[in-house]
Design an enzyme around this catalytic site. Structure first.
Site, PDB file in Angstrom:
ATOM      1  CB  THR A  32       3.543  -0.370   2.679  1.00 34.47           C
ATOM      2  OG1 THR A  32       2.651  -1.476   2.814  1.00 34.47           O
ATOM      3  CG2 THR A  32       3.912   0.152   4.063  1.00 34.47           C
ATOM      4  CB  THR A  35       4.675   7.612  -2.533  1.00 33.95           C
ATOM      5  OG1 THR A  35       5.940   8.037  -2.019  1.00 33.95           O
ATOM      6  CG2 THR A  35       4.393   8.318  -3.833  1.00 33.95           C
ATOM      7  N   GLY A  90       5.091   1.912  -3.550  1.00 33.18           N
ATOM      8  CA  GLY A  90       6.255   2.798  -3.599  1.00 33.18           C
ATOM      9  C   GLY A  90       7.533   1.987  -3.713  1.00 33.18           C
ATOM     10  N   GLY A 105       9.750   0.524   4.780  1.00 31.53           N
ATOM     11  CA  GLY A 105       8.713   0.442   5.818  1.00 31.53           C
ATOM     12  C   GLY A 105       8.605  -0.952   6.407  1.00 31.53           C
ATOM     13  CD  GLU A 111       5.970  -2.907   0.517  1.00 25.64           C
ATOM     14  OE1 GLU A 111       5.522  -1.778   0.709  1.00 25.64           O
ATOM     15  OE2 GLU A 111       7.186  -3.154   0.482  1.00 25.64           O
TER      16      GLU A 111
HETATM   17  C1  5RP Z   1       7.672  -0.184   2.484  1.00 26.81           C
HETATM   18  C2  5RP Z   1       8.162   0.205   1.144  1.00 26.81           C
HETATM   19  C3  5RP Z   1       7.769   1.553   0.660  1.00 26.81           C
HETATM   20  O1  5RP Z   1       7.007   1.397  -0.497  1.00 26.81           O
HETATM   21  C4  5RP Z   1       9.017   2.342   0.377  1.00 26.81           C
HETATM   22  O2  5RP Z   1       9.761   2.427   1.578  1.00 26.81           O
HETATM   23  C5  5RP Z   1       8.707   3.743  -0.149  1.00 26.81           C
HETATM   24  O3  5RP Z   1       8.058   4.501   0.836  1.00 26.81           O
HETATM   25  P1  5RP Z   1       7.808   6.067   0.664  1.00 26.81           P
HETATM   26  O4  5RP Z   1       6.799   6.233  -0.430  1.00 26.81           O
HETATM   27  O5  5RP Z   1       7.316   6.504   2.025  1.00 26.81           O
HETATM   28  O6  5RP Z   1       9.126   6.722   0.330  1.00 26.81           O
HETATM   29  O7  5RP Z   1       8.844  -0.521   0.468  1.00 26.81           O
HETATM   30  O8  5RP Z   1       8.206  -1.409   2.901  1.00 26.81           O
END
Ligand code: 5RP
Length: 235
Positions: A32, A35, A90, A105, A111
């Site tokens: 999620t 990235t 990510g 997120g 995850e």
């Molecule tokens: C969601 C996550 C994401 O992987 C983390 O927040 C990184 O997100 P981004 O790639 O938008 O910086 O842990 O729960």
């Protein structure tokens, strides 16, 4: 190039590098965040071009599910598989031991289920996510069932944290996770022992999962800017 463009290009490049490591006939954990969204896009594009065959994805969130469908990645569930080859996800912070804080997120519970099941777990980040000590730039997310929020907030304060309920943006009231729970973000002055803290927080009644991922990561792909160019580094 403007800073925001470079940051986007870093995410795209690192997502593409992870997508290029996917092999045919694999079951994939699909992470999620902004990235991983590029990794999902490029995996879908490789499938459409016929470079990849027989891929099945397990999404870690509603967002990952929607994107996977949009880019044509066939999905399955944990009930239907007996192993997972690779997970790509990510992170919000990565320490020198490849331990992570995740949950920016609010998807860290699913995850962690998916990422820990994979034979190989690849983390995709830009260089701004690298820290010497976890907790130095990002609050630690903790998913909590709604009726337990107040006692969990108190307990986290007793652990030395400064907890706050995560509030929605463009939504009145708190953030609600894909499981219908709430998220408490906790500031710790120092996370000296991530492995211990991960267990201690998960032991509080009412806590579903926290965002510390300790000893799970196999490979970190880091997008960094060198002058006007972006570069991908692995550790
Ligand atoms: C969601 C996550 C994401 O992987 C983390 O927040 C990184 O997100 P981004 O790639 O938008 O910086 O842990 O729960």
């Amino acid at each position: 190039m403007a800073d925001t463009d470079l940051s986007k290009v870093m995410k795209q490049e690192v997502g593409k590098e992870a997508a290029n490591r996917v092999q045919s006939n694999s079951i994939l954990g699909l992470g999620t965040g902004s990235t991983t969204a590029y990794a999902i896009q490029y995996i879908g594009e490789r499938l459409q071009r016929g470079e990849l065959q027989n891929i099945q994805g397990i999404p870690t969130s509603f967002q990952a599910e929607v994107l996977s469908k949009q880019y044509g990645i066939p999905l399955t569930t944990l009930d239907a598989i007996d192993h997972m080859d690779l997970a790509i996800d990510g992170a919000d912070e990565v320490d020198p031991n490849k331990n992570l804080i995740k949950g920016g997120g609010a998807a860290h519970t699913r995850e962690k289920v998916v990422d820990t099941l994979a034979d190989q777990f690849i983390v995709v980040v830009d260089s701004g996510k690298l820290v010497d000590k976890l907790g130095s730039t990002f609050l630690l997310p903790v998913e909590v069932i709604p009726m337990a929020v107040t006692p969990v907030l108190r307990k986290l304060e007793k652990f030395g944290g400064k907890p706050e309920l995560r509030m929605g943006v463009k939504k009145a009231g708190p953030v609600v996770t894909d499981q219908g729970n709430l998220v408490i973000d906790v500031k710790f002055d120092e996370i000296a022992n991530p492995r211990e803290l991960e267990k201690e927080i998960n032991n509080i009644p009412g806590v579903l999962e926290n965002g510390l991922f300790v000893g799970v990561t196999d490979v970190v792909l880091v997008g960094e800017v060198k002058g006007d160019q972006t570069n991908i580094r692995e550790f």
